[in-house]
Design a protein around this motif. Structure first.
Motif, PDB file in Angstrom:
ATOM      1  N   UNK A  99      20.847  24.088   9.051  1.00 24.65           N
ATOM      2  CA  UNK A  99      19.778  24.783   9.147  1.00 24.65           C
ATOM      3  C   UNK A  99      17.947  23.528   9.014  1.00 24.65           C
ATOM      4  N   UNK A 100      18.286  23.529   7.668  1.00 26.60           N
ATOM      5  CA  UNK A 100      17.156  22.736   7.265  1.00 26.60           C
ATOM      6  C   UNK A 100      17.138  21.876   7.258  1.00 26.60           C
ATOM      7  N   UNK A 101      18.478  20.978   7.225  1.00 30.14           N
ATOM      8  CA  UNK A 101      18.481  19.309   8.418  1.00 30.14           C
ATOM      9  C   UNK A 101      17.756  19.418   9.643  1.00 30.14           C
ATOM     10  N   UNK A 102      18.263  20.490  10.844  1.00 31.52           N
ATOM     11  CA  UNK A 102      17.548  20.471  11.553  1.00 31.52           C
ATOM     12  C   UNK A 102      16.139  20.744  11.771  1.00 31.52           C
ATOM     13  N   UNK A 103      15.859  22.033  11.119  1.00 32.65           N
ATOM     14  CA  UNK A 103      13.752  21.417  10.983  1.00 32.65           C
ATOM     15  C   UNK A 103      12.977  20.629  10.900  1.00 32.65           C
ATOM     16  N   UNK A 104      13.903  19.975  10.033  1.00 27.45           N
ATOM     17  CA  UNK A 104      13.097  18.220   9.795  1.00 27.45           C
ATOM     18  C   UNK A 104      13.948  16.793  10.181  1.00 27.45           C
ATOM     19  N   UNK A 105      14.424  17.520  11.051  1.00 27.20           N
ATOM     20  CA  UNK A 105      15.268  16.052  11.726  1.00 27.20           C
ATOM     21  C   UNK A 105      14.292  15.391  12.918  1.00 27.20           C
ATOM     22  N   UNK A 106      12.791  15.931  12.829  1.00 26.11           N
ATOM     23  CA  UNK A 106      12.089  14.921  14.284  1.00 26.11           C
ATOM     24  C   UNK A 106      11.702  13.684  13.201  1.00 26.11           C
ATOM     25  N   UNK A 107      11.757  12.646  14.209  1.00 26.49           N
ATOM     26  CA  UNK A 107      10.870  11.466  13.328  1.00 26.49           C
ATOM     27  C   UNK A 107      10.566  11.766  12.224  1.00 26.49           C
ATOM     28  N   UNK A 108       8.747  12.353  12.274  1.00 19.04           N
ATOM     29  CA  UNK A 108       7.790  11.943  11.638  1.00 19.04           C
ATOM     30  C   UNK A 108       8.352  13.279  10.322  1.00 19.04           C
ATOM     31  N   UNK A 109       9.235  13.396  10.710  1.00 19.37           N
ATOM     32  CA  UNK A 109       9.835  14.505   9.032  1.00 19.37           C
ATOM     33  C   UNK A 109      10.654  13.682   7.934  1.00 19.37           C
ATOM     34  N   UNK A 110      11.306  12.802   8.827  1.00 18.12           N
ATOM     35  CA  UNK A 110      12.680  12.775   8.013  1.00 18.12           C
ATOM     36  C   UNK A 110      12.023  12.253   6.209  1.00 18.12           C
ATOM     37  N   UNK A 111      10.972  11.923   6.124  1.00 19.24           N
ATOM     38  CA  UNK A 111      10.406  11.945   4.561  1.00 19.24           C
ATOM     39  C   UNK A 111      10.873  13.261   4.064  1.00 19.24           C
ATOM     40  N   UNK A 112      10.322  14.446   4.644  1.00 21.47           N
ATOM     41  CA  UNK A 112      10.438  15.094   3.776  1.00 21.47           C
ATOM     42  C   UNK A 112      11.979  15.500   4.032  1.00 21.47           C
ATOM     43  N   UNK A 113      12.790  15.917   4.424  1.00 25.81           N
ATOM     44  CA  UNK A 113      14.516  15.798   5.146  1.00 25.81           C
ATOM     45  C   UNK A 113      14.985  15.075   3.416  1.00 25.81           C
ATOM     46  N   UNK A 114      14.700  14.115   3.307  1.00 29.34           N
ATOM     47  CA  UNK A 114      15.412  13.200   2.108  1.00 29.34           C
ATOM     48  C   UNK A 114      14.502  13.740   1.303  1.00 29.34           C
ATOM     49  N   UNK A 115      13.253  14.251   0.719  1.00 32.24           N
ATOM     50  CA  UNK A 115      12.739  14.650  -0.171  1.00 32.24           C
ATOM     51  C   UNK A 115      13.075  15.957  -0.259  1.00 32.24           C
ATOM     52  N   UNK A 116      13.507  16.662   0.524  1.00 39.97           N
ATOM     53  CA  UNK A 116      14.347  17.850   0.133  1.00 39.97           C
ATOM     54  C   UNK A 116      15.637  18.073  -0.421  1.00 39.97           C
ATOM     55  N   UNK A 117      16.602  16.845  -0.571  1.00 36.70           N
ATOM     56  CA  UNK A 117      17.455  16.600  -1.788  1.00 36.70           C
ATOM     57  C   UNK A 117      17.215  16.866  -2.869  1.00 36.70           C
ATOM     58  N   UNK A 118      15.926  16.921  -3.238  1.00 41.45           N
ATOM     59  CA  UNK A 118      15.719  17.363  -5.155  1.00 41.45           C
ATOM     60  C   UNK A 118      15.974  18.900  -5.447  1.00 41.45           C
ATOM     61  N   UNK A 119      15.827  19.611  -4.194  1.00 40.68           N
ATOM     62  CA  UNK A 119      15.803  21.033  -4.357  1.00 40.68           C
ATOM     63  C   UNK A 119      17.324  21.664  -4.111  1.00 40.68           C
ATOM     64  N   UNK A 120      17.874  20.256  -3.379  1.00 36.00           N
ATOM     65  CA  UNK A 120      19.203  20.627  -3.937  1.00 36.00           C
ATOM     66  C   UNK A 120      20.415  20.908  -4.956  1.00 36.00           C
ATOM     67  N   UNK A 121      20.732  21.579  -5.472  1.00 35.33           N
ATOM     68  CA  UNK A 121      21.666  21.784  -6.276  1.00 35.33           C
ATOM     69  C   UNK A 121      22.836  21.317  -6.270  1.00 35.33           C
ATOM     70  N   UNK A 122      23.356  20.918  -7.016  1.00 33.40           N
ATOM     71  CA  UNK A 122      24.060  19.445  -7.590  1.00 33.40           C
ATOM     72  C   UNK A 122      25.148  19.634  -7.312  1.00 33.40           C
ATOM     73  N   UNK A 123      25.427  20.907  -6.928  1.00 29.89           N
ATOM     74  CA  UNK A 123      27.137  21.089  -6.375  1.00 29.89           C
ATOM     75  C   UNK A 123      26.846  21.048  -5.330  1.00 29.89           C
ATOM     76  N   UNK A 124      26.244  20.770  -4.284  1.00 27.35           N
ATOM     77  CA  UNK A 124      26.116  20.885  -2.725  1.00 27.35           C
ATOM     78  C   UNK A 124      25.266  19.115  -2.627  1.00 27.35           C
ATOM     79  N   UNK A 125      24.900  18.253  -3.204  1.00 28.53           N
ATOM     80  CA  UNK A 125      24.042  16.800  -3.332  1.00 28.53           C
ATOM     81  C   UNK A 125      24.969  16.368  -1.946  1.00 28.53           C
ATOM     82  N   UNK A 126      26.360  16.205  -2.342  1.00 26.70           N
ATOM     83  CA  UNK A 126      27.471  15.357  -1.502  1.00 26.70           C
ATOM     84  C   UNK A 126      27.299  15.883   0.509  1.00 26.70           C
TER      85      UNK A 126
END
Length: 70
Positions: free
Chosen positions: A20-47
């Motif tokens: 759901x989060x990836x859909x929210x930030x999937x617009x081309x102008x929001x891709x940097x937000x999607x990439x940056x959100x990775x920092x908040x994802x727990x390590x066991x869900x990084x893959x």
């Protein structure tokens, strides 16, 4: 906020929330937000998040190619 609440109360699984989060930030102008959100994802869900991110980037690249064909 609803997504985080649903995750907290185990109404939805982490996979659903990350998708759901990836859909929210999937617009081309929001891709940097999607990439940056990775920092908040727990390590066991990084893959899982990496797979979603690669999929969104691949879709974005395909859309850009399709637009140039017009």
């Amino acid at each position: 906020m609803e997504l985080l609440r649903a995750l907290k109360f185990k109404e939805k699984g982490i996979e659903h929330v990350l998708e759901s989060i990836s859909r929210l930030f999937s617009a081309s102008d929001r891709l940097p937000l999607l990439q940056g959100f990775k920092d908040f994802v727990p390590s066991k869900f990084q893959r899982l998040y990496d797979r979603l991110l690669r999929l969104k980037l691949k879709i974005q690249d395909k859309e850009q190619v399709d637009l140039t064909d017009i």
